[in-house]
Design an enzyme around this catalytic site. Structure first.
Site, PDB file in Angstrom:
ATOM      1  N   GLY A 159      73.192  -3.952  74.578  1.00 14.80           N
ATOM      2  CA  GLY A 159      74.275  -4.012  75.553  1.00 14.80           C
ATOM      3  C   GLY A 159      74.648  -5.447  75.874  1.00 14.80           C
ATOM      4  O   GLY A 159      74.330  -6.387  75.135  1.00 14.80           O
ATOM      5  N   PHE A 160      75.299  -5.640  77.017  1.00 19.57           N
ATOM      6  CA  PHE A 160      75.769  -6.977  77.394  1.00 19.57           C
ATOM      7  C   PHE A 160      74.621  -7.974  77.500  1.00 19.57           C
ATOM      8  O   PHE A 160      74.718  -9.109  77.043  1.00 19.57           O
ATOM      9  CB  PHE A 160      76.531  -6.918  78.722  1.00 19.57           C
ATOM     10  CG  PHE A 160      77.881  -6.262  78.622  1.00 19.57           C
ATOM     11  CD1 PHE A 160      78.933  -6.908  78.004  1.00 19.57           C
ATOM     12  CD2 PHE A 160      78.089  -4.999  79.138  1.00 19.57           C
ATOM     13  CE1 PHE A 160      80.178  -6.311  77.912  1.00 19.57           C
ATOM     14  CE2 PHE A 160      79.327  -4.394  79.055  1.00 19.57           C
ATOM     15  CZ  PHE A 160      80.376  -5.041  78.440  1.00 19.57           C
ATOM     16  N   VAL A 165      62.915   3.112  70.723  1.00 18.35           N
ATOM     17  CA  VAL A 165      61.591   2.669  71.157  1.00 18.35           C
ATOM     18  C   VAL A 165      60.996   3.748  72.048  1.00 18.35           C
ATOM     19  O   VAL A 165      61.603   4.147  73.054  1.00 18.35           O
ATOM     20  CB  VAL A 165      61.665   1.323  71.897  1.00 18.35           C
ATOM     21  CG1 VAL A 165      60.305   0.917  72.420  1.00 18.35           C
ATOM     22  CG2 VAL A 165      62.218   0.248  70.970  1.00 18.35           C
ATOM     23  N   GLU A 225      88.623   6.047  87.934  1.00 21.53           N
ATOM     24  CA  GLU A 225      89.473   5.700  86.789  1.00 21.53           C
ATOM     25  C   GLU A 225      89.735   6.909  85.900  1.00 21.53           C
ATOM     26  O   GLU A 225      90.841   7.067  85.364  1.00 21.53           O
ATOM     27  CB  GLU A 225      88.819   4.559  86.012  1.00 21.53           C
ATOM     28  CG  GLU A 225      88.801   3.269  86.808  1.00 21.53           C
ATOM     29  CD  GLU A 225      88.103   2.102  86.114  1.00 21.53           C
ATOM     30  OE1 GLU A 225      88.311   0.952  86.552  1.00 21.53           O
ATOM     31  OE2 GLU A 225      87.363   2.347  85.154  1.00 21.53           O
ATOM     32  N   ALA A 255      78.630  -5.499  84.246  1.00 17.46           N
ATOM     33  CA  ALA A 255      78.364  -6.337  83.072  1.00 17.46           C
ATOM     34  C   ALA A 255      77.909  -7.747  83.426  1.00 17.46           C
ATOM     35  O   ALA A 255      77.044  -8.315  82.742  1.00 17.46           O
ATOM     36  CB  ALA A 255      79.609  -6.388  82.190  1.00 17.46           C
TER      37      ALA A 255
END
Length: 448
Positions: free
Chosen positions: A25-26, A93, A184, A330
């Site tokens: 990810g970020f 993992v 949204e 983020a």
């Protein structure tokens, strides 16, 4: 496909310290990009082979964007000569053995010198197995595509039934969670109702279509300012979205949503956007975890360990400004990933570590065309067209890859002038037993 016992991680031996990063990810990609190969061998592990820009996932679900425009293959991102000693493996993992300094996967174990957990979050159903079984989450690209097909199938079926009760159930959409994802998504479906669906399905009366947004707290967008919440509530009302605050969902059997207090809503589609928890990995002691996140110090070291780190949404770094940890967006992940790359180099060079200090660049949410809210630094709050423009600019800037930026921008420009969502494709079987579609429709009209 080969069986796990025929596979291995196949990571080259090295004399350099090995940094294992779990999660692309970020946080994970910004850490991997900044780690100097002169000092480290880097191993990046993820269950999917791409980095996704999840703030735009709802647009995939509502037929505004194709999934490949918000995702970038990890091997493409790290395929240049600059990353010769960075090794990506597509694997889950399953555990951490801190005593042996190894991570465990179904294809074998891997030793590490430094371990960084950047696994982000997973859907939290708060123990409600009914909603887990019948609800539609929105956390991954396959889930977004499944939801897109569900929405379009509901419209197709609504155009083919004369039973008013069945049709109303198909045209009721319940979104649980009034945070950015819920708000949204509700706005995007409302825009479809206004601009697209009447042309696609002229025989359906879309004035009967209802979009319910259910929020357990006393305002929408709880993480943002009260000013942003008030503006958002106003925009939602303008779009005809039925907002129910201080309301909890008790159950959903695939056909009926039951609210606390007894109210019921007939619907074939419940979208679950009500919460997430940290995607923790078995192996670390309970005292290292709090409320589903790893407790970390100012250097992102997991409590009790000097060579295990957690960054991003899965990390809980308590500060006076953020007593419950940083927000699950983020920016904390990006900033922590970049700083940790510098701190790992400092560890090798036996230099003092630099503590993390979060720089809040603000929060944004969009509720439809020309409708957005923005909480910016210095206590600045914007709404309407200017916030909408800022939202567009920020989301384009943070997309990975020039192609994705160009594709998304061209899609948005096209949509602005034509009111068209051009990716209205159903990509699962139209009617199949076991799909989350109207059982009453299957009973009446059949299906394989």
């Amino acid at each position: 496909m080969l069986k796990p016992d025929k596979l291995s991680l196949n990571i080259p031996e090295t004399t350099k310290p090995r940094v294992v990063i779990i999660g692309g990810g970020f946080g994970g990609i910004n850490l991997a990009r900044k780690l100097p190969e002169k000092y480290f061998q880097v191993v990046l592990l993820d269950r999917q082979n791409y980095h996704g820009f999840w703030p735009l996932l709802y647009q995939v679900a509502t037929a505004g964007l194709e999934p490949d425009s918000i995702a970038e293959p990890l091997r493409k991102m790290f395929g240049s000569d600059d990353y010769d000693d960075l090794h990506f493996r597509l694997v889950k993992v399953t555990g951490i053995n801190p005593a042996a300094r190894t991570i465990e996967t179904i294809v074998g174990d891997l030793p590490y010198d430094f371990l960084v957990i950047a696994t982000g979050t997973k859907i939290n159903y708060f123990g409600n197995e009914q909603i887990k079984k019948y609800g539609f989450p929105l956390k991954q690209i396959p889930q977004a595509l499944n939801l897109r097909s569900q929405l379009l199938q509901c419209f197709e079926q609504a155009s083919m039934t004369i039973d008013q009760e069945t049709q109303q159930s198909l045209l009721n959409f319940v979104i649980v969670g009034g945070g950015p994802t819920g708000v949204e998504t509700a706005g995007a479906i409302a825009e479809m109702k206004k601009h697209i669906l009447p042309n696609d399905y002229p025989g359906v009366d879309f004035s009967k279509m209802n979009i319910f947004l259910i929020e357990g707290m006393d305002r929408v967008l709880p993480p943002m300012s009260e000013e942003a919440s008030e503006k958002t509530f106003k925009y939602l009302n303008e779009l005809g979205i039925i907002v129910k605050l201080n309301t909890l969902v008790e159950g959903y059997d695939g056909e009926t949503v039951i609210l606390k207090g007894g109210e019921q809503i007939k619907t074939n589609t419940l979208i679950w956007a009500a919460g997430v928890s940290g995607a923790v990995i078995p192996g670390l002691p309970d005292e290292s975890v709090e409320r589903g996140r790893y407790l970390v110090n100012d250097f992102n070291q997991v409590k009790g360990y000097d060579n295990i780190f957690a960054i991003g949404d899965v990390a809980m770094m308590k500060t006076p400004e953020y007593p419950k940890g940083h927000p699950g967006v983020a920016q904390p992940a990006i900033q922590q990933g970049k700083l940790l790359a510098k701190n790992l180099k400092r560890i090798i060079n036996k230099e003092p570590l630099q503590p993390f200090k979060y720089f809040d660049k603000g929060s944004l949410a969009i509720i439809g065309r020309n409708r957005a809210v923005a909480d910016l630094p210095n206590n600045m709050h914007l709404g309407g067209f200017f916030a909408w423009v800022i939202w567009l600019f920020v989301h384009i800037m943070y997309l990975i890859g020039f192609r994705n930026k160009l594709v998304v921008l061209s899609n948005w420009v096209y949509k602005f002038f034509t009111y068209e969502n051009s990716t209205r494709l159903i990509i699962r079987p139209f009617v199949r037993r076991g799909d989350r579609v109207s059982q009453s429709f299957i009973n009446k009209y059949g299906g394989d």
